[in-house]
Motif scaffolding. Structure first.
Motif, PDB file in Angstrom:
ATOM      1  N   MET A 195     -79.423 -42.906 -66.170  1.00 36.31           N
ATOM      2  CA  MET A 195     -78.155 -42.014 -67.072  1.00 36.31           C
ATOM      3  C   MET A 195     -77.892 -42.618 -68.814  1.00 36.31           C
ATOM      4  N   ALA A 196     -77.982 -44.508 -67.554  1.00 36.84           N
ATOM      5  CA  ALA A 196     -77.523 -45.318 -68.631  1.00 36.84           C
ATOM      6  C   ALA A 196     -78.238 -45.618 -69.965  1.00 36.84           C
ATOM      7  N   ASP A 197     -79.659 -44.908 -69.726  1.00 35.05           N
ATOM      8  CA  ASP A 197     -80.664 -44.950 -71.367  1.00 35.05           C
ATOM      9  C   ASP A 197     -79.974 -43.984 -72.152  1.00 35.05           C
ATOM     10  N   ARG A 198     -79.974 -44.333 -73.195  1.00 32.64           N
ATOM     11  CA  ARG A 198     -79.770 -43.564 -74.393  1.00 32.64           C
ATOM     12  C   ARG A 198     -80.553 -43.040 -74.971  1.00 32.64           C
ATOM     13  N   GLU A 199     -81.713 -43.429 -74.249  1.00 30.85           N
ATOM     14  CA  GLU A 199     -83.410 -42.946 -74.730  1.00 30.85           C
ATOM     15  C   GLU A 199     -83.279 -41.037 -73.417  1.00 30.85           C
ATOM     16  N   THR A 200     -82.757 -41.385 -72.747  1.00 31.75           N
ATOM     17  CA  THR A 200     -82.851 -40.182 -71.692  1.00 31.75           C
ATOM     18  C   THR A 200     -81.962 -38.984 -72.249  1.00 31.75           C
ATOM     19  N   ARG A 201     -81.659 -38.036 -72.339  1.00 32.07           N
ATOM     20  CA  ARG A 201     -81.647 -37.383 -73.917  1.00 32.07           C
ATOM     21  C   ARG A 201     -81.773 -35.545 -72.769  1.00 32.07           C
ATOM     22  N   ILE A 202     -82.482 -35.740 -71.499  1.00 32.25           N
ATOM     23  CA  ILE A 202     -82.623 -34.422 -70.398  1.00 32.25           C
ATOM     24  C   ILE A 202     -83.098 -35.501 -69.217  1.00 32.25           C
ATOM     25  N   ILE A 203     -82.359 -34.670 -68.504  1.00 37.02           N
ATOM     26  CA  ILE A 203     -82.481 -34.733 -67.058  1.00 37.02           C
ATOM     27  C   ILE A 203     -82.655 -33.065 -66.725  1.00 37.02           C
ATOM     28  N   VAL A 204     -83.687 -33.022 -65.993  1.00 36.76           N
ATOM     29  CA  VAL A 204     -84.160 -31.723 -64.899  1.00 36.76           C
ATOM     30  C   VAL A 204     -84.042 -32.203 -64.114  1.00 36.76           C
ATOM     31  N   CYS A 205     -83.332 -31.473 -62.795  1.00 40.59           N
ATOM     32  CA  CYS A 205     -83.550 -31.532 -61.515  1.00 40.59           C
ATOM     33  C   CYS A 205     -84.215 -30.447 -60.708  1.00 40.59           C
ATOM     34  N   CYS A 206     -85.287 -30.857 -60.074  1.00 36.68           N
ATOM     35  CA  CYS A 206     -86.159 -29.554 -59.716  1.00 36.68           C
ATOM     36  C   CYS A 206     -86.967 -29.676 -58.124  1.00 36.68           C
ATOM     37  N   GLY A 207     -86.494 -29.160 -57.319  1.00 36.14           N
ATOM     38  CA  GLY A 207     -86.999 -29.076 -55.523  1.00 36.14           C
ATOM     39  C   GLY A 207     -86.713 -27.517 -55.467  1.00 36.14           C
ATOM     40  N   SER A 208     -87.292 -27.647 -53.804  1.00 33.12           N
ATOM     41  CA  SER A 208     -87.197 -26.315 -53.247  1.00 33.12           C
ATOM     42  C   SER A 208     -85.272 -25.674 -53.200  1.00 33.12           C
ATOM     43  N   GLY A 209     -85.221 -24.303 -52.499  1.00 35.44           N
ATOM     44  CA  GLY A 209     -84.018 -24.046 -52.373  1.00 35.44           C
ATOM     45  C   GLY A 209     -83.424 -24.868 -51.320  1.00 35.44           C
ATOM     46  N   ASP A 226     -75.709 -35.291 -76.126  1.00 27.11           N
ATOM     47  CA  ASP A 226     -76.432 -36.553 -76.124  1.00 27.11           C
ATOM     48  C   ASP A 226     -77.347 -36.439 -74.824  1.00 27.11           C
ATOM     49  N   LEU A 227     -77.238 -35.806 -73.492  1.00 28.73           N
ATOM     50  CA  LEU A 227     -77.795 -35.710 -72.894  1.00 28.73           C
ATOM     51  C   LEU A 227     -77.389 -34.048 -72.281  1.00 28.73           C
ATOM     52  N   ILE A 228     -78.950 -33.622 -71.514  1.00 26.03           N
ATOM     53  CA  ILE A 228     -78.604 -32.302 -71.102  1.00 26.03           C
ATOM     54  C   ILE A 228     -79.313 -31.992 -69.580  1.00 26.03           C
ATOM     55  N   VAL A 229     -78.403 -31.626 -69.172  1.00 28.87           N
ATOM     56  CA  VAL A 229     -79.382 -31.625 -66.942  1.00 28.87           C
ATOM     57  C   VAL A 229     -78.774 -30.299 -66.719  1.00 28.87           C
ATOM     58  N   VAL A 230     -80.497 -29.849 -65.733  1.00 31.02           N
ATOM     59  CA  VAL A 230     -80.495 -28.455 -65.723  1.00 31.02           C
ATOM     60  C   VAL A 230     -81.161 -28.571 -64.238  1.00 31.02           C
ATOM     61  N   ASP A 231     -80.797 -27.792 -64.274  1.00 29.74           N
ATOM     62  CA  ASP A 231     -80.467 -27.567 -63.052  1.00 29.74           C
ATOM     63  C   ASP A 231     -81.363 -26.284 -62.528  1.00 29.74           C
ATOM     64  N   ALA A 246     -91.968 -35.081 -73.054  1.00 28.95           N
ATOM     65  CA  ALA A 246     -91.845 -36.582 -73.855  1.00 28.95           C
ATOM     66  C   ALA A 246     -90.929 -37.455 -73.280  1.00 28.95           C
ATOM     67  N   PRO A 247     -90.946 -39.454 -74.033  1.00 27.88           N
ATOM     68  CA  PRO A 247     -90.174 -40.109 -73.110  1.00 27.88           C
ATOM     69  C   PRO A 247     -88.823 -39.416 -72.727  1.00 27.88           C
ATOM     70  N   GLU A 248     -88.252 -39.135 -74.075  1.00 28.48           N
ATOM     71  CA  GLU A 248     -86.643 -38.379 -73.633  1.00 28.48           C
ATOM     72  C   GLU A 248     -86.306 -37.608 -72.295  1.00 28.48           C
ATOM     73  N   THR A 249     -87.365 -37.137 -71.427  1.00 29.92           N
ATOM     74  CA  THR A 249     -87.656 -36.240 -70.495  1.00 29.92           C
ATOM     75  C   THR A 249     -87.417 -36.835 -68.946  1.00 29.92           C
ATOM     76  N   ALA A 250     -86.398 -36.712 -68.418  1.00 30.92           N
ATOM     77  CA  ALA A 250     -86.537 -37.632 -66.862  1.00 30.92           C
ATOM     78  C   ALA A 250     -86.475 -36.468 -66.000  1.00 30.92           C
ATOM     79  N   PHE A 251     -87.514 -35.609 -65.015  1.00 28.89           N
ATOM     80  CA  PHE A 251     -87.640 -35.454 -63.660  1.00 28.89           C
ATOM     81  C   PHE A 251     -86.790 -36.041 -62.581  1.00 28.89           C
ATOM     82  N   VAL A 252     -86.203 -35.467 -61.378  1.00 33.34           N
ATOM     83  CA  VAL A 252     -85.728 -35.733 -60.797  1.00 33.34           C
ATOM     84  C   VAL A 252     -86.038 -34.874 -59.641  1.00 33.34           C
TER      85      VAL A 252
END
Length: 364
Positions: free
Chosen positions: A1-15, A140-145, A235-241
């Protein structure tokens, strides 16, 4: 979150592992660190709206009050699968063609209930939000559930499945009378449509053919946007959690997802292990607690109450040991993946303070 180069965080996993809570907590913490954040949830239970103190969420990003600091802000929205599909049609077809498609019975069924449509529309909405962020500077950041599907892999597979449906041989067969002159209506095609009439019914087949003919001009756009969003996820601007609970099935699903992300060369930030058991004290082990509880069973006064508490402590110690074994197994299979354990709370998260607490535990 502190890295301004990260612009998308995708949270994924089972239900049922806490993806929605994790997404909201990450988004809130980023907003309070000065980032302009939009969180997109695909959660039919609408728990995100409740946890953020909102009476409702819909397909339009809405500001969350009392969220954000140091110039940061937080908008939240819930994916409306059919509305998103309608928006795509309206944006890429003429008004007359769009009206024809939106009123078609087959389109109504496809946009409302076809397997994979929800996941595909999540990708479409992510592409739209990213365009707004890049072109308008709104976030500057999109978080996807990601959607609560049976398999965590559905989110990555859905665009290809829907694109294949819309560009498959069956669709091309149905398009034959719409694309070509009457001479292409061969006897073979007549036999095929006759058989389909018997299986599907004449009206259903007519609805499908009408829809396909009207939708023909949009096929290429669907595939093109799916490929563009897929590239964005790589892309490098995306981070999967990857989010999991310390249970065997959830961690097995997390392993599958980590392996799939690796195969697809998608940037993986790590694993969030939610609802980890933490004993109230480490001064008394399981055996000591059980032994003391047996001695207190026959005692007078508060003896039985203390015995029950000791047994509860022993249960927590056993749960912690089991969870630790599962965590070591995951770490052994994927030693390069960072693991962030989040201790279980006493109750459900239902307000911003609860989300802040989760955010603190994620970052600590």
């Amino acid at each position: 979150m502190a890295d301004r180069e990260t612009r998308i965080i995708v949270c994924c996993g089972s239900g049922g592992v806490g993806k929605t809570t994790t997404s909201a907590a990450l988004a809130l913490r980023a907003a309070e660190q000065g980032r302009k954040v939009c969180v997109l949830t695909i959660d039919p239970a609408r728990r995100l709206a409740q946890s953020m103190g909102l009476t409702e969420l819909d397909n339009v990003p809405r500001p969350v009050r009392d969220a954000g600091a140091n110039g940061g802000s937080l908008d939240a929205m819930m994916l409306d699968m059919k509305r998103t599909f309608d928006e795509v049609v309206e944006a890429h077809a003429s008004p007359e063609k769009a009206k024809q498609i939106l009123q078609n019975p087959f389109y109504i069924a496809l946009s409302s209930s076809f397997a994979g449509t929800q996941e595909y529309m999540a990708m479409e909405k992510l592409g739209q939000l990213h365009a707004d962020a890049v072109e308008g500077g709104r976030w500057d950041l999109i978080v996807v559930d990601t959607p609560p599907s049976r398999s965590a892999l559905d989110f990555l597979d859905a665009p290809e499945r829907l694109s294949s449906l819309l560009d498959g041989r069956f669709i091309k067969l149905l398009l034959t009378p719409a694309r070509g002159p009457a001479r292409f209506l061969t006897a073979g095609f007549g036999m095929v449509t006759g058989a389909l009439n018997k299986v599907l019914g004449a009206q259903i087949l007519t609805d499908v053919q009408t829809f396909v003919a009207a939708f023909d001009t949009l096929f290429g756009g669907f595939r093109q946007r799916a490929e563009a969003t897929y590239a964005l996820l790589q892309a490098p601007e995306t981070a999967f959690v990857v989010v999991a609970s310390p249970e065997n099935d959830a961690l097995r699903e997390a392993m599958y997802f980590v392996e799939r992300l690796t195969e697809e060369r998608m940037p993986l930030a790590g694993l969030v292990l939610n609802r980890v058991t933490v004993p109230s004290t480490d001064a008394v082990d399981e055996a000591e607690a059980e032994s003391a509880a047996r001695r207190l069973d026959e005692s007078a006064g508060d003896g039985p109450v203390v015995a029950a508490l000791l047994r509860a402590h022993a249960d927590r110690v056993r749960a912690q040991a089991r969870e630790s074994r599962l965590r070591r197994r995951f770490a052994g299979a994927h030693p390069a993946v960072p693991i962030v354990p989040v201790p279980a709370l006493a109750g459900d998260v239902h307000d911003l303070d609860g989300l802040r607490l989760i955010g603190e535990r994620l970052a600590s």
